[in-house]
Design an enzyme around this catalytic site. Structure first.
Site, mmCIF file in Angstrom:
data_model
loop_
_atom_site.group_PDB
_atom_site.id
_atom_site.type_symbol
_atom_site.label_atom_id
_atom_site.label_comp_id
_atom_site.label_asym_id
_atom_site.label_seq_id
_atom_site.Cartn_x
_atom_site.Cartn_y
_atom_site.Cartn_z
ATOM 1 N N VAL A 20 0.772 -1.238 -0.192
ATOM 2 C CA VAL A 20 0.042 0.033 -0.195
ATOM 3 C C VAL A 20 0.925 1.306 -0.055
ATOM 4 C CG1 VAL A 20 -1.782 1.232 1.357
ATOM 5 C CG2 VAL A 20 -1.969 -1.088 1.266
ATOM 6 N N SER A 81 2.284 -6.502 10.301
ATOM 7 C CA SER A 81 0.879 -6.822 10.105
ATOM 8 C C SER A 81 0.511 -8.048 9.693
ATOM 9 C CB SER A 81 0.650 -5.795 8.570
ATOM 10 O OG SER A 81 1.400 -6.469 7.601
ATOM 11 N N TYR A 145 -2.524 -7.498 16.564
ATOM 12 C CA TYR A 145 -2.295 -6.848 15.623
ATOM 13 C C TYR A 145 -3.409 -5.509 15.702
ATOM 14 C CZ TYR A 145 -3.048 -4.674 10.662
ATOM 15 O OH TYR A 145 -3.386 -3.806 9.746
ATOM 16 N N SER A 212 -7.965 -23.261 0.081
ATOM 17 C CA SER A 212 -8.732 -23.779 1.059
ATOM 18 C C SER A 212 -9.955 -22.871 1.463
ATOM 19 C CB SER A 212 -7.507 -23.823 2.656
ATOM 20 O OG SER A 212 -6.636 -25.071 2.445
#
Length: 332
Positions: A20, A81, A145, A212
Site C-alpha cells: 500500500v 501486519s 495486531y 482452502s
C-alpha cells in the site's frame, strides 16, 4: 493537487516499500509531489519503491534521524501486519507498531511537521455485531495486531488534542489489485501470504495445489464468508484526499471500503473466469474469530474526503492482481 504555500508538497512515506505504501508514493509522485520513502525492508521490497522517490533505508524507531522540517506531512504505513504472527509474537507488534509510532510522533513534534495520515485497519472492530460497519461501531480487536493499531489511533487522537496535530486515520478493509495494472514491483506479495486473492492466484499459477475454503456453513447466500474488497489505487487516492482534509487539532477517522461484499466462493469463481484456470477448492473447518460478514460503510470518507472509489468490479480487481502475479512469475 495538494500544495503547501502554492508549491508541490514534500512528503515522508514510512513503509513506502510495501504494497500500500508503494502505491500511495506512486500516486503522490504522479500528482507532482516530492516523496521520500523510509523503509527497513524487513517486509517491503526495494522494487516496491516507485521511480522518482528518494529512498532511505531505516527503522521507524529511529525516526528522529529521518524526520525534518522540510516535510509538509508524513504518511505512516510502517508496521508489522500479520495477524497470526501477532498472536505468537505480540511483543514485536507492540514494539514496532506502538513504540515505533511513539518515536515518529515525537520526531514530528520536534521538527514541527504537523500533518499525518495513518494507515489503520478494520481489525480494530474485531467481530462487529452488524454491518455495514461505521466508524462509531464498538472497537474490540481480537488479536494484538488490531489492538496495536487501535492503540496508535488513540495515541494520534491525544497528539491532535494536546499539540494541534492535523491527522487522519484510514481504516482499510480488504485491499486488493495492483497499481497501474500490475506494473512491476507495485502489487501484493507478502511472505507468508495470507490474503485470499493472491492465494487463489497462486493456485492458478500452479504454485499451490488448491485454495482452502474455511467454513461453508455461514449465514450468507452461499455459506462462505463475505468481505469488502477495495482496489489499492482507490485506496491510494483516499490518502491524497486525506492530506487535503486534515485539520489542525482534529483526528478524523474514516473507513475505506466499497460498501459491497463478495463471498469466498464469488472470489474463486471470478478468479477462474479471469485466469482461465480451474482453481480447485478444499473444504476446511471454520477459523476461530472469522465473522460471517465484514462490509464497510464509507459514507464518512465520501462526505469528509470527497472520496469516490471507481474500481469496484471484482473481476477488474482480480485482473489487475493477475497481471502483476504473472509478471512476478516471469521474473522468478
Amino acid at each position: 493537487m495538494t500544495e503547501t504555500n502554492g508549491r508541490p508538497g514534500t512528503y515522508l512515506v514510512t513503509g513506502g516499500a510495501g504494497y500500500v505504501g508503494g502505491a500511495v508514493a506512486a500516486h503522490l509522485l504522479a500528482a507532482g509531489h516530492r516523496v521520500t520513502v523510509l523503509d527497513d525492508l524487513s517486509t517491503g521490497f526495494r522494487a516496491g519503491v516507485p521511480a522518482g522517490a528518494e529512498f532511505v533505508e531505516g527503522r521507524i524507531q529511529d525516526a528522529a534521524k529521518h524526520v525534518h522540517g522540510g516535510f509538509d506531512a508524513v504518511l505512516h504505513f510502517a508496521a508489522s501486519s500479520q495477524v497470526g504472527e501477532s498472536v505468537t509474537d505480540p511483543e514485536k507488534y507492540w514494539r514496532n507498531n506502538v513504540g515505533g509510532t511513539t518515536e515518529l510522533l515525537a520526531a514530528m513534534r520536534e521538527a514541527h511537521v504537523r500533518r499525518l495520515v495513518f494507515s489503520s485497519t478494520a481489525a480494530v472492530y474485531g467481530e462487529p455485531a452488524g454491518w455495514p460497519i461505521t466508524e462509531d461501531a464498538a472497537c474490540a480487536p481480537t488479536n494484538p495486531y488490531g489492538a496495536t493499531k487501535l492503540a496508535v489511533d488513540h495515541m494520534i487522537g491525544s497528539e491532535a488534542a494536546a499539540h494541534g496535530l492535523a491527522a487522519v486515520s484510514l481504516r482499510y478493509f480488504n485491499v486488493a489489485g495492483a497499481h497501474a495494472a500490475g506494473r512491476a514491483g507495485l502489487g501484493e506479495r507478502h511472505d507468508p501470504e495470507s490474503h485470499l486473492i493472491p492465494l487463489v492466484l497462486q493456485v492458478a499459477q500452479g504454485r499451490r495445489e488448491a485454495i482452502s475454503v474455511y467454513g461453508a456453513d455461514y449465514p450468507t447466500p452461499d455459506g462462505t464468508c463475505v468481505r469488502d474488497y477495495i482496489h489499492v489505487d482507490d485506496l491510494a487516492e483516499a490518502h491524497l484526499l486525506a492530506l487535503e482534509a486534515a485539520a489542525p487539532g482534529e483526528h478524523l477517522i474514516c473507513n475505506l471500503g466499497n460498501g459491497n461484499g463478495f463471498s469466498v466462493r464469488e472470489v474463486v469463481e471470478a478468479a477462474r473466469r479471469v485466469t482461465g484456470h480451474p482453481i480447485p477448492e478444499v473444504q476446511a473447518p471454520r477459523r476461530a474469530g472469522d465473522p460471517a460478514v465484514l462490509v464497510a460503510s464509507a459514507e464518512r470518507a465520501r462526505e469528509r474526503l470527497g472520496w469516490r472509489p471507481s474500481r469496484t468490479d471484482l473481476g477488474d480487481i482480480i485482473a489487475d492482481a493477475w497481471e502483476f502475479a504473472r509478471r512476478e512469475g516471469r521474473d522468478r
